[in-house]
Motif scaffolding. Structure first.
Motif, PDB file in Angstrom:
ATOM      1  N   ALA A 111       0.832  -1.210   0.000  1.00 50.55           N
ATOM      2  CA  ALA A 111       0.000   0.000   0.000  1.00 50.55           C
ATOM      3  C   ALA A 111       0.867   1.260   0.000  1.00 50.55           C
ATOM      4  N   TRP A 112       1.984   1.245   0.742  1.00 47.33           N
ATOM      5  CA  TRP A 112       2.880   2.409   0.775  1.00 47.33           C
ATOM      6  C   TRP A 112       3.522   2.645  -0.592  1.00 47.33           C
ATOM      7  N   VAL A 113       3.974   1.588  -1.235  1.00 50.89           N
ATOM      8  CA  VAL A 113       4.570   1.727  -2.567  1.00 50.89           C
ATOM      9  C   VAL A 113       3.528   2.294  -3.538  1.00 50.89           C
ATOM     10  N   ALA A 114       2.304   1.812  -3.454  1.00 49.35           N
ATOM     11  CA  ALA A 114       1.230   2.345  -4.308  1.00 49.35           C
ATOM     12  C   ALA A 114       1.006   3.825  -4.016  1.00 49.35           C
ATOM     13  N   LEU A 115       1.052   4.225  -2.737  1.00 48.52           N
ATOM     14  CA  LEU A 115       0.897   5.630  -2.373  1.00 48.52           C
ATOM     15  C   LEU A 115       2.036   6.471  -2.941  1.00 48.52           C
ATOM     16  N   VAL A 116       3.251   5.962  -2.911  1.00 46.64           N
ATOM     17  CA  VAL A 116       4.399   6.661  -3.506  1.00 46.64           C
ATOM     18  C   VAL A 116       4.120   6.929  -4.986  1.00 46.64           C
ATOM     19  N   VAL A 117       3.659   5.923  -5.689  1.00 42.17           N
ATOM     20  CA  VAL A 117       3.378   6.065  -7.122  1.00 42.17           C
ATOM     21  C   VAL A 117       2.271   7.094  -7.351  1.00 42.17           C
ATOM     22  N   VAL A 118       1.191   7.003  -6.606  1.00 45.69           N
ATOM     23  CA  VAL A 118       0.063   7.930  -6.775  1.00 45.69           C
ATOM     24  C   VAL A 118       0.503   9.367  -6.512  1.00 45.69           C
ATOM     25  N   LEU A 119       1.220   9.598  -5.417  1.00 42.99           N
ATOM     26  CA  LEU A 119       1.637  10.967  -5.092  1.00 42.99           C
ATOM     27  C   LEU A 119       2.674  11.494  -6.076  1.00 42.99           C
ATOM     28  N   ALA A 120       3.550  10.637  -6.578  1.00 43.57           N
ATOM     29  CA  ALA A 120       4.526  11.076  -7.578  1.00 43.57           C
ATOM     30  C   ALA A 120       3.818  11.474  -8.878  1.00 43.57           C
ATOM     31  N   VAL A 121       2.856  10.674  -9.301  1.00 40.89           N
ATOM     32  CA  VAL A 121       2.090  11.009 -10.514  1.00 40.89           C
ATOM     33  C   VAL A 121       1.292  12.284 -10.292  1.00 40.89           C
ATOM     34  N   LYS A 122       0.646  12.391  -9.145  1.00 39.60           N
ATOM     35  CA  LYS A 122      -0.153  13.580  -8.827  1.00 39.60           C
ATOM     36  C   LYS A 122       0.720  14.833  -8.805  1.00 39.60           C
ATOM     37  N   ALA A 123       1.911  14.736  -8.220  1.00 35.58           N
ATOM     38  CA  ALA A 123       2.821  15.889  -8.162  1.00 35.58           C
ATOM     39  C   ALA A 123       3.241  16.319  -9.567  1.00 35.58           C
ATOM     40  N   ARG A 124       3.501  15.351 -10.438  1.00 40.32           N
ATOM     41  CA  ARG A 124       3.912  15.681 -11.814  1.00 40.32           C
ATOM     42  C   ARG A 124       2.778  16.381 -12.570  1.00 40.32           C
ATOM     43  N   ILE A 125       1.557  15.924 -12.363  1.00 31.57           N
ATOM     44  CA  ILE A 125       0.410  16.568 -13.020  1.00 31.57           C
ATOM     45  C   ILE A 125       0.196  17.957 -12.437  1.00 31.57           C
ATOM     46  N   GLU A 126       0.261  18.067 -11.118  1.00 33.99           N
ATOM     47  CA  GLU A 126       0.052  19.359 -10.449  1.00 33.99           C
ATOM     48  C   GLU A 126       1.031  20.417 -10.930  1.00 33.99           C
ATOM     49  N   GLN A 127       2.282  20.030 -11.165  1.00 34.59           N
ATOM     50  CA  GLN A 127       3.258  21.033 -11.576  1.00 34.59           C
ATOM     51  C   GLN A 127       2.823  21.707 -12.877  1.00 34.59           C
ATOM     52  N   HIS A 128       2.164  20.984 -13.755  1.00 30.98           N
ATOM     53  CA  HIS A 128       1.696  21.591 -15.008  1.00 30.98           C
ATOM     54  C   HIS A 128       0.505  22.530 -14.752  1.00 30.98           C
ATOM     55  N   ARG A 129      -0.333  22.183 -13.787  1.00 26.78           N
ATOM     56  CA  ARG A 129      -1.442  23.086 -13.415  1.00 26.78           C
ATOM     57  C   ARG A 129      -0.881  24.362 -12.773  1.00 26.78           C
ATOM     58  N   LEU A 130       0.209  24.209 -12.027  1.00 25.95           N
ATOM     59  CA  LEU A 130       0.837  25.367 -11.386  1.00 25.95           C
ATOM     60  C   LEU A 130       1.543  26.253 -12.414  1.00 25.95           C
ATOM     61  N   VAL A 131       2.114  25.666 -13.442  1.00 32.17           N
ATOM     62  CA  VAL A 131       2.683  26.470 -14.534  1.00 32.17           C
ATOM     63  C   VAL A 131       1.561  27.264 -15.197  1.00 32.17           C
ATOM     64  N   ASP A 132       0.411  26.620 -15.416  1.00 31.67           N
ATOM     65  CA  ASP A 132      -0.729  27.327 -16.007  1.00 31.67           C
ATOM     66  C   ASP A 132      -1.176  28.497 -15.134  1.00 31.67           C
ATOM     67  N   ALA A 133      -1.138  28.297 -13.820  1.00 38.44           N
ATOM     68  CA  ALA A 133      -1.615  29.329 -12.892  1.00 38.44           C
ATOM     69  C   ALA A 133      -0.587  30.430 -12.644  1.00 38.44           C
ATOM     70  N   PHE A 134       0.704  30.075 -12.561  1.00 32.90           N
ATOM     71  CA  PHE A 134       1.720  31.035 -12.132  1.00 32.90           C
ATOM     72  C   PHE A 134       2.793  31.339 -13.175  1.00 32.90           C
ATOM     73  N   GLY A 135       2.787  30.621 -14.293  1.00 36.47           N
ATOM     74  CA  GLY A 135       3.695  30.907 -15.397  1.00 36.47           C
ATOM     75  C   GLY A 135       5.160  30.816 -15.037  1.00 36.47           C
ATOM     76  N   ASP A 136       5.920  31.816 -15.493  1.00 42.60           N
ATOM     77  CA  ASP A 136       7.378  31.819 -15.319  1.00 42.60           C
ATOM     78  C   ASP A 136       7.797  31.835 -13.848  1.00 42.60           C
ATOM     79  N   GLU A 137       6.971  32.411 -12.998  1.00 46.88           N
ATOM     80  CA  GLU A 137       7.295  32.430 -11.565  1.00 46.88           C
ATOM     81  C   GLU A 137       7.413  30.990 -11.037  1.00 46.88           C
ATOM     82  N   TYR A 138       6.495  30.120 -11.441  1.00 43.95           N
ATOM     83  CA  TYR A 138       6.563  28.724 -11.011  1.00 43.95           C
ATOM     84  C   TYR A 138       7.718  27.994 -11.701  1.00 43.95           C
ATOM     85  N   VAL A 139       7.944  28.257 -12.972  1.00 46.94           N
ATOM     86  CA  VAL A 139       9.037  27.616 -13.705  1.00 46.94           C
ATOM     87  C   VAL A 139      10.374  27.946 -13.035  1.00 46.94           C
TER      88      VAL A 139
END
Length: 155
Positions: A111-139
Motif C-alpha cells: 500500500a505504501w509503494v502504491a501511495l508513492v506512485v500515486v503521489l509522484a504522478v499527482k505531483a507531476r500533473i500538479e506542476q503543469h497546473r501550477l505552470v498554467d496558474a503562475f507561469g514563469d514564476e513557477y518555472v
C-alpha cells in the motif's frame, strides 16, 4: 470533477485509509520487530507529521486536495516550500513509511509503494497546473526546488 486527474485524490485517500485501517482489521504477522525499528518508526512518523503540517500551515486557506491550485491562490516558495515543492506529500510518505515500519507487514508495504506512485504522478500533473496558474514564476521556482526530493525543473 472538473479535472480528470482528480481521481488520483480519491486513490490517495483510499490508500491512506488502507494504511490506517488494515493493521487493526486484517490479521497479519509482522515481518520484523525490535526496539530499533520501533524507534525509527516513531521518528519517521514525527518528522513526517511536522513536515506535512508545516506545508499545510503555509498554504492555509489555499490548501486544496485537487491537482489544480485554488483560484486566486498565491505561490508559496519560502519556508518549507524552499526544500520541496510538495512538503505535504513528502511528509505523508515519511510518516506512512514510519507506520509501515511500526507494523512491519507486507500488505502495508504494498500500500505504501502504491501511495508513492500515486503521489509522484499527482505531483507531476500538479506542476503543469501550477505552470498554467503562475507561469514563469513557477518555472523559476521549479528550476531551483525539487518536486519532492528529486527532479528539479518541469517534466
Amino acid at each position: 470533477m472538473k479535472d480528470r486527474a482528480n481521481w488520483l485524490v480519491a486513490l490517495q485517500f483510499l490508500l491512506i485509509g488502507v494504511l490506517l485501517i488494515v493493521p487493526f482489521t486484517v490479521p497479519g504477522a509482522p515481518l520484523w520487530s525490535g526496539q530499533q525499528s520501533a524507534v525509527l518508526a516513531v521518528l519517521l512518523i514525527m518528522v513526517g507529521i511536522v513536515l506535512a503540517g508545516a506545508g499545510v500551515a503555509a498554504l492555509g486557506r489555499d490548501l486544496v486536495p485537487w491537482v489544480a491550485p485554488r483560484p486566486g491562490a498565491r505561490l508559496r516558495t519560502t519556508g518549507v516550500y524552499r526544500l520541496t515543492r510538495n512538503p505535504i506529500y513528502v511528509g505523508l510518505l515519511v510518516a506512512a513509511a514510519g507506520w509501515v515500519i511500526w507494523f512491519a507487514r507486507i500488505d502495508l508495504i504494498v500500500a505504501w509503494v502504491a501511495l508513492v506512485v500515486v503521489l509522484a504522478v499527482k505531483a507531476r500533473i500538479e506542476q503543469h497546473r501550477l505552470v498554467d496558474a503562475f507561469g514563469d514564476e513557477y518555472v523559476d521556482y521549479a528550476d531551483r526546488t525539487p518536486l519532492m526530493l528529486w527532479a528539479r525543473g518541469i517534466r
